[in-house]
Design a protein around this motif. Structure first.
Motif, PDB file in Angstrom:
ATOM      1  N   LEU A 352      -5.727  59.723  60.452  1.00  0.00           N
ATOM      2  CA  LEU A 352      -6.076  60.058  59.075  1.00  0.00           C
ATOM      3  C   LEU A 352      -5.742  58.879  58.168  1.00  0.00           C
ATOM      4  N   ASP A 353      -4.628  58.205  58.418  1.00  0.00           N
ATOM      5  CA  ASP A 353      -4.233  57.071  57.587  1.00  0.00           C
ATOM      6  C   ASP A 353      -5.309  55.980  57.601  1.00  0.00           C
ATOM      7  N   PHE A 354      -5.897  55.706  58.764  1.00  0.00           N
ATOM      8  CA  PHE A 354      -6.943  54.680  58.854  1.00  0.00           C
ATOM      9  C   PHE A 354      -8.148  55.073  58.010  1.00  0.00           C
ATOM     10  N   ASP A 355      -8.580  56.315  58.109  1.00  0.00           N
ATOM     11  CA  ASP A 355      -9.753  56.744  57.340  1.00  0.00           C
ATOM     12  C   ASP A 355      -9.459  56.782  55.845  1.00  0.00           C
ATOM     13  N   ILE A 356      -8.223  57.140  55.491  1.00  0.00           N
ATOM     14  CA  ILE A 356      -7.835  57.124  54.082  1.00  0.00           C
ATOM     15  C   ILE A 356      -7.985  55.715  53.516  1.00  0.00           C
ATOM     16  N   GLN A 357      -7.617  54.709  54.312  1.00  0.00           N
ATOM     17  CA  GLN A 357      -7.725  53.321  53.844  1.00  0.00           C
ATOM     18  C   GLN A 357      -9.169  52.914  53.567  1.00  0.00           C
ATOM     19  N   GLN A 358     -10.130  53.554  54.242  1.00  0.00           N
ATOM     20  CA  GLN A 358     -11.534  53.240  54.018  1.00  0.00           C
ATOM     21  C   GLN A 358     -12.077  53.941  52.774  1.00  0.00           C
ATOM     22  N   SER A 359     -11.365  54.954  52.282  1.00  0.00           N
ATOM     23  CA  SER A 359     -11.871  55.769  51.174  1.00  0.00           C
ATOM     24  C   SER A 359     -11.099  55.589  49.873  1.00  0.00           C
ATOM     25  N   CYS A 360      -9.862  55.116  49.948  1.00  0.00           N
ATOM     26  CA  CYS A 360      -9.011  54.989  48.760  1.00  0.00           C
ATOM     27  C   CYS A 360      -8.553  53.538  48.623  1.00  0.00           C
ATOM     28  N   SER A 361      -8.034  53.208  47.463  1.00  0.00           N
ATOM     29  CA  SER A 361      -7.596  51.832  47.242  1.00  0.00           C
ATOM     30  C   SER A 361      -6.460  51.798  46.219  1.00  0.00           C
ATOM     31  N   GLY A 362      -5.788  50.629  46.167  1.00  0.00           N
ATOM     32  CA  GLY A 362      -4.788  50.373  45.148  1.00  0.00           C
ATOM     33  C   GLY A 362      -3.588  51.302  45.205  1.00  0.00           C
ATOM     34  N   ASP A 363      -3.021  51.574  44.038  1.00  0.00           N
ATOM     35  CA  ASP A 363      -1.846  52.436  43.952  1.00  0.00           C
ATOM     36  C   ASP A 363      -2.169  53.867  44.372  1.00  0.00           C
ATOM     37  N   TYR A 364      -3.392  54.288  44.140  1.00  0.00           N
ATOM     38  CA  TYR A 364      -3.831  55.608  44.598  1.00  0.00           C
ATOM     39  C   TYR A 364      -3.739  55.694  46.111  1.00  0.00           C
ATOM     40  N   LEU A 365      -4.197  54.651  46.813  1.00  0.00           N
ATOM     41  CA  LEU A 365      -4.091  54.617  48.270  1.00  0.00           C
ATOM     42  C   LEU A 365      -2.635  54.715  48.700  1.00  0.00           C
ATOM     43  N   ARG A 366      -1.757  53.948  48.050  1.00  0.00           N
ATOM     44  CA  ARG A 366      -0.344  53.975  48.432  1.00  0.00           C
ATOM     45  C   ARG A 366       0.278  55.351  48.196  1.00  0.00           C
ATOM     46  N   LEU A 367      -0.125  56.020  47.132  1.00  0.00           N
ATOM     47  CA  LEU A 367       0.389  57.362  46.873  1.00  0.00           C
ATOM     48  C   LEU A 367      -0.069  58.340  47.947  1.00  0.00           C
ATOM     49  N   VAL A 368      -1.354  58.273  48.314  1.00  0.00           N
ATOM     50  CA  VAL A 368      -1.873  59.150  49.366  1.00  0.00           C
ATOM     51  C   VAL A 368      -1.161  58.863  50.687  1.00  0.00           C
ATOM     52  N   GLN A 369      -1.047  57.585  51.055  1.00  0.00           N
ATOM     53  CA  GLN A 369      -0.406  57.224  52.322  1.00  0.00           C
ATOM     54  C   GLN A 369       1.045  57.693  52.355  1.00  0.00           C
ATOM     55  N   SER A 370       1.756  57.530  51.248  1.00  0.00           N
ATOM     56  CA  SER A 370       3.163  57.943  51.207  1.00  0.00           C
ATOM     57  C   SER A 370       3.303  59.449  51.336  1.00  0.00           C
ATOM     58  N   THR A 371       2.328  60.188  50.837  1.00  0.00           N
ATOM     59  CA  THR A 371       2.399  61.652  50.884  1.00  0.00           C
ATOM     60  C   THR A 371       2.095  62.189  52.280  1.00  0.00           C
ATOM     61  N   ILE A 372       1.226  61.491  53.038  1.00  0.00           N
ATOM     62  CA  ILE A 372       0.864  61.994  54.365  1.00  0.00           C
ATOM     63  C   ILE A 372       1.717  61.402  55.463  1.00  0.00           C
ATOM     64  N   ASN A 373       2.586  60.445  55.136  1.00  0.00           N
ATOM     65  CA  ASN A 373       3.396  59.788  56.143  1.00  0.00           C
ATOM     66  C   ASN A 373       4.720  60.504  56.304  1.00  0.00           C
ATOM     67  N   PRO A 374       4.907  61.247  57.393  1.00  0.00           N
ATOM     68  CA  PRO A 374       6.132  62.035  57.529  1.00  0.00           C
ATOM     69  C   PRO A 374       7.399  61.199  57.476  1.00  0.00           C
ATOM     70  N   ASN A 375       7.420  60.038  58.135  1.00  0.00           N
ATOM     71  CA  ASN A 375       8.635  59.211  58.138  1.00  0.00           C
ATOM     72  C   ASN A 375       8.949  58.719  56.737  1.00  0.00           C
ATOM     73  N   GLY A 376       7.930  58.274  56.027  1.00  0.00           N
ATOM     74  CA  GLY A 376       8.151  57.776  54.681  1.00  0.00           C
ATOM     75  C   GLY A 376       8.580  58.852  53.723  1.00  0.00           C
ATOM     76  N   ALA A 377       8.126  60.092  53.967  1.00  0.00           N
ATOM     77  CA  ALA A 377       8.415  61.169  53.024  1.00  0.00           C
ATOM     78  C   ALA A 377       9.671  61.949  53.369  1.00  0.00           C
ATOM     79  N   ILE A 378      10.072  61.926  54.666  1.00  0.00           N
ATOM     80  CA  ILE A 378      11.217  62.747  55.053  1.00  0.00           C
ATOM     81  C   ILE A 378      12.522  61.956  54.976  1.00  0.00           C
ATOM     82  N   ASN A 379      12.477  60.686  55.354  1.00  0.00           N
ATOM     83  CA  ASN A 379      13.702  59.903  55.381  1.00  0.00           C
ATOM     84  C   ASN A 379      14.070  59.438  53.974  1.00  0.00           C
TER      85      ASN A 379
END
Length: 380
Positions: A352-379
């Motif tokens: 999902l992260d790879f496809d998100i990168q093809q559809s989103c960009s910039g700070d919006y992309l980083r916000l989406v990636q941070s929200t779907i990344n379990p390690n980044g969000a749990i630790n």
């Protein structure tokens, strides 16, 4: 020194019964968790799921490690420089759960006599702002607003209303109905009757307003067989117009029961096409009713795969459907987003992260990636 918060934990939300996985970062001590939750507003307690086997990606720090004043100070710094520090905003959003964000909003206003939402609106924009505002909105209020917009859609797109009706628990739908009446000064049932016409409207009202059995109840195999045969006694066109049968099978029974009925009906058909194929190939049924029945089939069989497919479809069109991307990721982040990520990879053989990168960009992309990344969000 900021005052430590001692009462904030939001449990996971899922669609099936069970226990927390052993990898959970949420405290498994039931008594301790229960004591912290007692001080939460009743609306939040009711909106919590009673299911614990699925995995979200955003939990927030355990109290007493949550300091809303400190988070507010960091947000003020992020919003006050020559350039807005969007990464600092992202870190605070994904490292606090929805209830804790409400505490941060209150602390910010108390400390600076300004609205945090107004400051974020002044300093950011685009899809980043849209997603940030959704993350800051109380979960039950966001669902209620999304439902109102969908029901009131003059162009007849009621897909979000169907999604909410099929993927929120009976307790959550009860909270939504109460919030709906409080916000819009009318009952949800009456509003649907006025704004959504025909049999589809009656069926949508049943899904949203009837009390549904929870999944923990033991399956009644005799009733499963009876309902499966009742389904087979109708053509799909007849089924799409029969409100009485729709209520009996789809509106009040548990999702576990519905899945068993669908599977039994497919077994009884033998070599003939399954219910999903029959619905997809039907050209005479009302399009919204067909979508509703397909949503019921997908949610009953695999709720997380349903959301994975929603995200895939949102990113596969000529233009990405960012409203769907934001809605699904925000509303499932504390529920089962980690499981949705896994279902996505299993279904499409790509992350999902790879496809998100093809559809989103910039700070919006980083916000989406941070929200779907379990390690980044749990630790934290």
């Amino acid at each position: 020194m900021p005052e430590a918060e001692t009462s904030i934990t939001i449990s996971r939300i899922g669609s099936n019964g069970g226990k927390l996985s052993s990898s959970s970062s949420i405290e498994s001590n039931g008594a301790s968790t229960s004591s912290r939750r007692r001080n939460m507003p009743m609306m939040y307690q009711m909106y919590e799921s009673q299911y614990e086997d699925l995995r979200g990606t955003v939990y927030g720090p355990e109290s007493p490690d949550f300091f809303p004043a400190q988070a507010s100070e960091n947000l003020k710094k992020a919003l006050s420089g020559i350039e807005t520090n969007d990464q600092a905003i992202i870190n605070i959003l994904v490292h606090h759960n929805n209830f804790q964000r409400q505490k941060i909003l209150s602390a910010y206003e108390d400390m600076y006599e300004k609205s945090l939402i107004s400051d974020i609106e002044e300093e950011t924009g685009g899809y980043f702002l849209e997603m940030a505002l959704a993350l800051f909105k109380p979960a039950h209020v966001l669902d209620t607003l999304q439902l109102y917009k969908s029901v009131s859609n003059r162009y007849g797109d009621h897909s979000v209303a169907v999604e909410i009706a099929c993927t929120r628990s009976a307790r959550q739908l009860k909270v939504i109905r109460e919030q709906y009446q409080q916000d819009f000064k009318k009952t949800l049932e009456k509003d649907i009757n006025v704004k959504v016409e025909g049999i589809f409207g009656r069926m949508l009202s049943l899904l949203l307003c009837k009390s549904r059995e929870e999944d923990g109840k033991r399956l009644d195999e005799e009733l499963v067989n009876r309902h499966a045969n009742l389904m087979l006694s109708q053509t799909v066109d007849d089924l799409s117009r029969n409100v009485v049968i729709f209520e009996q099978i789809f509106a009040v029974k548990s999702w576990r029961h519905i899945a068993a009925v669908l599977n039994r009906a497919d077994e009884l058909r033998g070599d003939r096409r399954d219910i999903e194929t029959i619905l997809r190939k039907n050209k005479t049924m009302h399009s919204e009713t067909r979508l509703m029945l397909l949503t019921i089939v997908h949610v009953a069989r695999n709720n997380q795969l349903y959301f994975a497919e929603k995200l895939r479809n949102a990113m596969s069109g000529e233009r990405p459907d960012h409203s769907t991307i934001i809605r699904v990721i925000v509303t499932r982040s504390e529920i089962d987003m980690a499981d949705i990520v896994e279902e996505y990879k299993s279904r499409y053989q790509r992350s999902l992260d790879f496809d998100i990168q093809q559809s989103c960009s910039g700070d919006y992309l980083r916000l989406v990636q941070s929200t779907i990344n379990p390690n980044g969000a749990i630790n934290i």
